[in-house]
Design an enzyme around this catalytic site. Sequence first.
Site, mmCIF file in Angstrom:
data_model
loop_
_atom_site.group_PDB
_atom_site.id
_atom_site.type_symbol
_atom_site.label_atom_id
_atom_site.label_comp_id
_atom_site.label_asym_id
_atom_site.label_seq_id
_atom_site.Cartn_x
_atom_site.Cartn_y
_atom_site.Cartn_z
ATOM 1 N N CYS A 101 1.341 -0.568 -0.049
ATOM 2 C CA CYS A 101 -0.098 0.315 0.552
ATOM 3 C C CYS A 101 0.659 0.969 0.404
ATOM 4 O O CYS A 101 0.288 2.552 -0.418
ATOM 5 C CB CYS A 101 -1.117 -0.021 1.174
ATOM 6 S SG CYS A 101 -2.349 -1.558 0.976
ATOM 7 N N HIS A 107 -3.571 7.307 2.658
ATOM 8 C CA HIS A 107 -3.941 5.997 2.553
ATOM 9 C C HIS A 107 -5.467 5.947 3.058
ATOM 10 O O HIS A 107 -5.157 5.827 4.663
ATOM 11 C CB HIS A 107 -2.857 5.221 2.451
ATOM 12 C CG HIS A 107 -3.091 4.157 2.800
ATOM 13 N ND1 HIS A 107 -3.538 3.709 1.556
ATOM 14 C CD2 HIS A 107 -3.361 2.129 3.023
ATOM 15 C CE1 HIS A 107 -4.010 1.857 1.183
ATOM 16 N NE2 HIS A 107 -3.853 1.738 2.482
ATOM 17 N N ASN A 123 -10.351 -0.240 0.303
ATOM 18 C CA ASN A 123 -9.047 -0.188 0.532
ATOM 19 C C ASN A 123 -8.024 -0.224 -0.854
ATOM 20 O O ASN A 123 -8.101 -1.955 -1.343
ATOM 21 C CB ASN A 123 -7.873 -0.857 1.870
ATOM 22 C CG ASN A 123 -6.470 -0.322 1.252
ATOM 23 O OD1 ASN A 123 -6.195 0.157 0.730
ATOM 24 N ND2 ASN A 123 -5.772 -1.206 2.857
#
Length: 338
Positions: A119, A259, A289
């Site tokens: 990520c 994020h 996500n």
Amino acid sequence: MTQRRDFKGVGIIGTGSYVPEKVITNFDLEKIVETSDEWIRARTGIKERRILDTDKGSSFMAIEAAKKALENAKISPEDIDMIIVATVTPDMMFPSTACLVQESLKCKNAAAFDLEAACSGFLYGLSVAYSFVSSGIYKNILLIGADALSRITDWTDRNTCVLFGDGAGAAIISEVPEGKGVLGLDLGADGEGKNLLKLVAGGSLMPATEKTVKNRLHYIYMEGNEVFKFAVRKMEEISLKIIEKSKLKLEDIDYLVPHQANMRIIESARKKLKLAENKVYVNLEDYGNMSSASIPVALDEAVRKNKIKDNDVILLIGFGGGLTWGAMVIRWYSKGRF
Ligand code: UT7
């Protein structure tokens, strides 16, 4: 290789993003695992996520996002010197997804490679792109964060399947006027956390076998609560560190693009930075996500909605498997666009 130019700044001169049309809501998930819309929203902030059609790979989303970024930056594919695709879900082991993008967009003069930092991939990629442009080696770099996490999600595991979605975001990194662009960056990793978030099969250590498939080892494994604690601590820590490293003060930050993993993680970072709610971009409720795509999709949307304006100081922060993390402060340059 060219010599280092007497350039001014290095920043983002165009952005683009793409999310698939197909939507899976929390209510859809209630039908396949023991969960509830109420639990998912309260614990994560997610309402729905996008899922890529089964006949397509991450490169499809990467190409769509890149087309928009090129258009936004007003440069042609031949002007791109390098393509970096940050992904944990490449179309295949090799060739790289970046090479598939290069061929499709006819970026004939571009080197191309994939980068894997889970990520944190987009922030790692931004730092690589920044280094190449600031050194004078390359002029224009196309960076894409593209992930189809639906492909590596265990749809029978309620601990993880409610969290993820598919998408891609792109940015063109190039020279910008003096005083604009990247003001500071910081990357980090802690391999001691390697077992908290992983996908163990399909690599050289554990190639695919009937047994790995049977044991569901081709899916994401995550110790959510441990990752959560790490993320809260790290997002706060890196935010303060990068501000200090960039010789800025808390009040200098105009906008946060974090994020998008969990609303509670984003909120803790926002509060630490003493930012008002409207100074943080959140699209987690719509997309979940999207790993390396989360930050660039959020950034593109924020720019297109005019939340980020010329000269604003924006902070990008992220964390992910590895464990890895990254932060970047950019003085936004948008003259001549939109
Ligand atoms: O990009 C980086 C990737 N990952 C992340 O950022 C994830 C970070 N972690 C998180 O966001 C949170 O830890 C989660 C959202 C994954 C979980 O929230 P939590 O508040 O940490 O819950 P928990 O894991 O401590 O679980 C609490 C309870 C458990 O039940 P028991 O053992 O207390 O009876 C879970 O089994 O909630 C249960 N649970 C669920 N219940 C309904 C876990 N998943 C679900 C679910 N629906 N989907």
